[in-house]
Design a protein around this motif. Sequence first.
Motif, PDB file in Angstrom:
ATOM      1  N   HIS A  33      50.887  33.533  27.327  1.00  0.00           N
ATOM      2  CA  HIS A  33      50.481  34.889  26.946  1.00  0.00           C
ATOM      3  C   HIS A  33      51.312  35.337  25.753  1.00  0.00           C
ATOM      4  O   HIS A  33      52.319  36.003  25.908  1.00  0.00           O
ATOM      5  CB  HIS A  33      50.660  35.852  28.110  1.00  0.00           C
ATOM      6  CG  HIS A  33      49.805  35.490  29.275  1.00  0.00           C
ATOM      7  ND1 HIS A  33      48.527  35.971  29.430  1.00  0.00           N
ATOM      8  CD2 HIS A  33      50.023  34.657  30.307  1.00  0.00           C
ATOM      9  CE1 HIS A  33      48.017  35.461  30.526  1.00  0.00           C
ATOM     10  NE2 HIS A  33      48.896  34.658  31.074  1.00  0.00           N
ATOM     11  N   TYR A  79      43.862  52.037  27.509  1.00  0.00           N
ATOM     12  CA  TYR A  79      43.234  50.809  27.987  1.00  0.00           C
ATOM     13  C   TYR A  79      41.882  51.116  28.618  1.00  0.00           C
ATOM     14  O   TYR A  79      40.937  50.321  28.508  1.00  0.00           O
ATOM     15  CB  TYR A  79      44.175  50.134  28.981  1.00  0.00           C
ATOM     16  CG  TYR A  79      43.804  48.725  29.340  1.00  0.00           C
ATOM     17  CD1 TYR A  79      43.340  47.841  28.356  1.00  0.00           C
ATOM     18  CD2 TYR A  79      43.914  48.245  30.636  1.00  0.00           C
ATOM     19  CE1 TYR A  79      43.006  46.540  28.677  1.00  0.00           C
ATOM     20  CE2 TYR A  79      43.578  46.952  30.968  1.00  0.00           C
ATOM     21  CZ  TYR A  79      43.125  46.111  29.986  1.00  0.00           C
ATOM     22  OH  TYR A  79      42.783  44.827  30.309  1.00  0.00           O
ATOM     23  N   THR A  80      41.755  52.273  29.267  1.00  0.00           N
ATOM     24  CA  THR A  80      40.462  52.675  29.829  1.00  0.00           C
ATOM     25  C   THR A  80      39.423  52.774  28.721  1.00  0.00           C
ATOM     26  O   THR A  80      38.311  52.254  28.845  1.00  0.00           O
ATOM     27  CB  THR A  80      40.583  54.033  30.537  1.00  0.00           C
ATOM     28  OG1 THR A  80      41.591  53.944  31.519  1.00  0.00           O
ATOM     29  CG2 THR A  80      39.279  54.420  31.188  1.00  0.00           C
ATOM     30  N   ILE A  83      38.442  49.321  27.698  1.00  0.00           N
ATOM     31  CA  ILE A  83      37.538  48.657  28.647  1.00  0.00           C
ATOM     32  C   ILE A  83      36.114  49.180  28.467  1.00  0.00           C
ATOM     33  O   ILE A  83      35.140  48.462  28.667  1.00  0.00           O
ATOM     34  CB  ILE A  83      38.035  48.865  30.098  1.00  0.00           C
ATOM     35  CG1 ILE A  83      39.319  48.088  30.327  1.00  0.00           C
ATOM     36  CG2 ILE A  83      36.995  48.409  31.108  1.00  0.00           C
ATOM     37  CD1 ILE A  83      39.963  48.340  31.673  1.00  0.00           C
ATOM     38  N   TYR A  88      33.433  44.185  31.122  1.00  0.00           N
ATOM     39  CA  TYR A  88      34.239  43.971  32.324  1.00  0.00           C
ATOM     40  C   TYR A  88      33.477  44.485  33.554  1.00  0.00           C
ATOM     41  O   TYR A  88      33.164  45.658  33.676  1.00  0.00           O
ATOM     42  CB  TYR A  88      35.536  44.740  32.141  1.00  0.00           C
ATOM     43  CG  TYR A  88      36.635  44.493  33.150  1.00  0.00           C
ATOM     44  CD1 TYR A  88      36.684  43.326  33.897  1.00  0.00           C
ATOM     45  CD2 TYR A  88      37.651  45.419  33.344  1.00  0.00           C
ATOM     46  CE1 TYR A  88      37.701  43.099  34.786  1.00  0.00           C
ATOM     47  CE2 TYR A  88      38.682  45.214  34.245  1.00  0.00           C
ATOM     48  CZ  TYR A  88      38.698  44.049  34.974  1.00  0.00           C
ATOM     49  OH  TYR A  88      39.717  43.837  35.859  1.00  0.00           O
ATOM     50  N   THR A  95      39.060  36.462  32.206  1.00  0.00           N
ATOM     51  CA  THR A  95      39.188  36.291  30.758  1.00  0.00           C
ATOM     52  C   THR A  95      38.533  34.962  30.397  1.00  0.00           C
ATOM     53  O   THR A  95      38.279  34.122  31.262  1.00  0.00           O
ATOM     54  CB  THR A  95      40.658  36.256  30.340  1.00  0.00           C
ATOM     55  OG1 THR A  95      41.296  35.193  31.035  1.00  0.00           O
ATOM     56  CG2 THR A  95      41.338  37.571  30.663  1.00  0.00           C
ATOM     57  N   ARG A  98      40.518  31.959  31.590  1.00  0.00           N
ATOM     58  CA  ARG A  98      40.482  31.756  33.044  1.00  0.00           C
ATOM     59  C   ARG A  98      39.122  31.246  33.483  1.00  0.00           C
ATOM     60  O   ARG A  98      39.013  30.384  34.362  1.00  0.00           O
ATOM     61  CB  ARG A  98      40.797  33.063  33.779  1.00  0.00           C
ATOM     62  CG  ARG A  98      42.198  33.593  33.613  1.00  0.00           C
ATOM     63  CD  ARG A  98      43.085  33.323  34.835  1.00  0.00           C
ATOM     64  NE  ARG A  98      42.695  33.967  36.079  1.00  0.00           N
ATOM     65  CZ  ARG A  98      43.128  35.156  36.466  1.00  0.00           C
ATOM     66  NH1 ARG A  98      43.919  35.858  35.697  1.00  0.00           N
ATOM     67  NH2 ARG A  98      42.783  35.638  37.636  1.00  0.00           N
ATOM     68  N   ARG A 247      35.022  38.168  30.025  1.00  0.00           N
ATOM     69  CA  ARG A 247      35.038  39.468  29.358  1.00  0.00           C
ATOM     70  C   ARG A 247      34.877  39.302  27.856  1.00  0.00           C
ATOM     71  O   ARG A 247      35.585  38.513  27.247  1.00  0.00           O
ATOM     72  CB  ARG A 247      36.370  40.167  29.622  1.00  0.00           C
ATOM     73  CG  ARG A 247      36.412  40.949  30.888  1.00  0.00           C
ATOM     74  CD  ARG A 247      37.770  41.570  31.034  1.00  0.00           C
ATOM     75  NE  ARG A 247      38.564  40.845  32.009  1.00  0.00           N
ATOM     76  CZ  ARG A 247      39.862  41.054  32.183  1.00  0.00           C
ATOM     77  NH1 ARG A 247      40.503  41.918  31.442  1.00  0.00           N
ATOM     78  NH2 ARG A 247      40.521  40.374  33.097  1.00  0.00           N
ATOM     79  N   ALA A 466      32.597  52.097  39.489  1.00  0.00           N
ATOM     80  CA  ALA A 466      33.631  51.076  39.320  1.00  0.00           C
ATOM     81  C   ALA A 466      34.033  50.417  40.629  1.00  0.00           C
ATOM     82  O   ALA A 466      34.224  49.209  40.678  1.00  0.00           O
ATOM     83  CB  ALA A 466      34.858  51.696  38.650  1.00  0.00           C
ATOM     84  N   PHE A 467      34.163  51.201  41.706  1.00  0.00           N
ATOM     85  CA  PHE A 467      34.804  50.632  42.887  1.00  0.00           C
ATOM     86  C   PHE A 467      33.922  50.569  44.127  1.00  0.00           C
ATOM     87  O   PHE A 467      34.290  49.931  45.088  1.00  0.00           O
ATOM     88  CB  PHE A 467      36.073  51.417  43.222  1.00  0.00           C
ATOM     89  CG  PHE A 467      37.098  51.353  42.135  1.00  0.00           C
ATOM     90  CD1 PHE A 467      37.803  50.186  41.906  1.00  0.00           C
ATOM     91  CD2 PHE A 467      37.325  52.437  41.318  1.00  0.00           C
ATOM     92  CE1 PHE A 467      38.729  50.105  40.891  1.00  0.00           C
ATOM     93  CE2 PHE A 467      38.262  52.371  40.303  1.00  0.00           C
ATOM     94  CZ  PHE A 467      38.962  51.208  40.086  1.00  0.00           C
ATOM     95  N   PHE A 474      32.958  47.963  35.646  1.00  0.00           N
ATOM     96  CA  PHE A 474      34.123  48.655  35.100  1.00  0.00           C
ATOM     97  C   PHE A 474      33.869  49.140  33.675  1.00  0.00           C
ATOM     98  O   PHE A 474      34.310  50.212  33.286  1.00  0.00           O
ATOM     99  CB  PHE A 474      35.344  47.735  35.095  1.00  0.00           C
ATOM    100  CG  PHE A 474      35.811  47.342  36.464  1.00  0.00           C
ATOM    101  CD1 PHE A 474      36.270  48.295  37.353  1.00  0.00           C
ATOM    102  CD2 PHE A 474      35.789  46.021  36.875  1.00  0.00           C
ATOM    103  CE1 PHE A 474      36.713  47.947  38.608  1.00  0.00           C
ATOM    104  CE2 PHE A 474      36.225  45.660  38.127  1.00  0.00           C
ATOM    105  CZ  PHE A 474      36.679  46.625  38.996  1.00  0.00           C
ATOM    106  N   ALA A 478      34.283  52.899  32.581  1.00  0.00           N
ATOM    107  CA  ALA A 478      35.327  53.252  31.615  1.00  0.00           C
ATOM    108  C   ALA A 478      34.734  54.032  30.451  1.00  0.00           C
ATOM    109  O   ALA A 478      35.384  54.927  29.898  1.00  0.00           O
ATOM    110  CB  ALA A 478      36.023  51.999  31.117  1.00  0.00           C
TER     111      ALA A 478
END
Lengths: 507, 296
Positions: A33, A79-80, A83, A88, A95, A98, A247, A466-467, A474, A478
């Motif tokens: 990273h 960051y919100t 996004i 996302y 990512t 990943r 993403r 989102a949840f 997301f 966002a």
Amino acid sequence: MQRINRRLAWMVLGALLLMTGFWLVFTVYRAGHYWLALGGLTLLGVSGWVFTSPRAYAWRYLYPGVVAMLVFVLFPALYTARIGFTNYSSTNLLTFSRATAYLLDQTYSSGGDPLQLSLYAHGKNYQLRLSNEAGQVWQSADVKLDGAKKQTVTLHEASVAPVGDRASFREVIAQQAALKALTLYLPGSNEPYRLVSLSGFAPVSPLYRQAADGRLTNLKTGEVLRPNFETGFYETAAGEQIAPGFRVNVGWSNFERLFGSAELQAPLLSVFIWTVLFAALTVLFTFSVGFVLATVLSWEALRFKTAYRVLLFLPYAVPGFISILIFRGLFNENFGEINMVLNGLFGISPNWFSDPLLAKMMLLIVNTWLGYPYMMLLCLGLIKSIPSDLYEASAINGASAWTNLTRITLPLIAKPIMPLLIASFAFNFNNFVLISLLTDGRPDFTDSVVPAGTTDILVSYTYRIAFQDSGQNFGLAAAISTLIFILVAVLSLINLRLSRVNAPEKK
Amino acid sequence: MAMVQDKTHTGRLALAHVGLIAFLVLTLFPFLMIVSISLRPGNFAAGSIIPDTISLEHWQLALGFSYTDSTGRVIEPPFPVLLWLWNSIKIASISATVILLLSTTCAYAFARLRFRGRQLGLNALLLMQMFPAVLSLIAIYAVFDQIGSYVPWLGIDSHGSLVLAYAGGIALHIWTIKGYFDTIPTEIEEAAIVDGASHFQAFWHVLLPMALPILCVVFLLAFIGAIIEYPVASILLHQEQNLTLAVGSKLYLYTQNYLWGDFAAAAILSGLPITALFVVAQRWMVNGLTSGGVKG
């Protein structure tokens, strides 16, 4: 002497902290990273400067708090917004690296001899014993089966039977996660064996091979996958998308969806209208009730003022999550005490939770109950600061109490209370706790693709997208959050200007 | 102020008392109800405000004891309320300590030291507390999800993550402490510095002991703030034994599993100490209120 010792101790501590920091940064760098490592390095550098340079003396006191605010308040806010410009979501969670690593880790059974597993427990460790159909048997040394940690185990030919009890099938199933992470090699072979059934191992090969230009070749079917950075998926030549997605930036498309597509436009608009209405009416009701109570309590001739004030303050002192849930129970349509009383008195039992209008009324009633003590306290303080000779003068002129109220009290507190009313509006605009604990936004719209309810305000709508929705979008949520940020910022600006007009002498 | 009162005065006063008492009965009705409900047998039983039969079953369950009903069936406590209370207290005390440390040092710099951007910083703090954490939930979730893949005890579903998330909420506390520091004369610290103390020693040994009351109040406020916080806790905590009271209490009132009586006992058990704390703290809070803070 002692002073020098203390100085030395501080320096040693500082050096130790710095070393730990460097070690952490190095670990992060090793994990690949680079940007994070660079950020950590910058942080270390700034820390070193702040705590050694005499010019940055004030910052030694500010630094920890400011860093905490930057990292846990300001950064999440930015960051919100970031996004909001990505895809996302639950389908595009990982990512790019990943997702690629996940695909490269996929295997397929390449045929060949399957092996049957039996486990022998030795204390906390296990011995693996594998046999093929021809009756050949291999064994391992003791292995610690440790969660999903990846392990490679080389087997040897079994000469003696394993000691200990054979583990039951249930135990084997309980160890599935650990067994799945095992890669076995037979003696003298480099063919990897992986778990393919509950207790069967078979030789496997990696499913994908990565080319230098990032393409993945499916070794089983020969298909070629290319990463598509527009959609966030690896795609076959025919355009078929392979999960998991990753993403990617999607530009303004979340915002375009919000305002452009009919399926999102309709709920967004009605949710927005209700949010504004809810916040405005709450401010109106809480202020009215609080103001009336404050005027009554400011009456000098009234006795037991302190007792009244403490009791009237109680709804504010009880934790919100408890009093809101109490109301949730009291308003319950079937077993709630409120409907029981209403039924006894008037023979009605309203559907507080399933009728949109009644649900909104309930929210306003509960929120007025929750909010009036705050307004009462504010008004009490402001009324106290009105010079009493004004009232004396009006009494000499024979003015009524009503004239006092509308010509003296209200005009004099209107100006100082305005910024506080706007702050209260902004607070209720985002009063997620009340909505989430009382109605959860229900009753829902029946014709909406995303979960949206008639009592949802913007933040609770965002939260559900989102949840609570299975899609966990997301990015879209966002984007809505970003819009709320802008709205709140506008409100704050108005407020700042108003308070500045009010109190130019304050600073 | 002595004034000539007209004849209707006494009548109006009586009217005010009647009105206030009627209003109080209406607003305190939920509290009376909840006490009554916690003492009724069963979770659905209806009845008058003073229950006909008093049963302590809900209280037993709330305190973590199992209870045997009239048919001989043993009823286990539905949720670990005391564990949730302990989680809440643990998280709140740690984060209140962190918040107190961070905000006290910041407040000292804002009150006593001169540096560039001081006024701007103070305004920025005011502006910052207009934006509640609930707007950044998605990013907070994403950030702790990432952190968790390196440091599990700071990831999703850990108490460490919640403490960290709360540590940033110091803007209003800085203002409160700074306001108090401003009322303490600087001469005493200056004298200490003349006598050879460093800035830090003057801060630590001279100013802080004098500011002890406000430090206690800020600690209390931060503590209560962390206990009653719901949105961030609801996305960061998942497993039942990890929940805080604020998140866990909701589980009592699901339509499929409606435990009204059990909830009532648990609510009183956990709500009473917090309410008492808040009533104590609010006396000092009234000044801070007018600077625009609103409690959730």
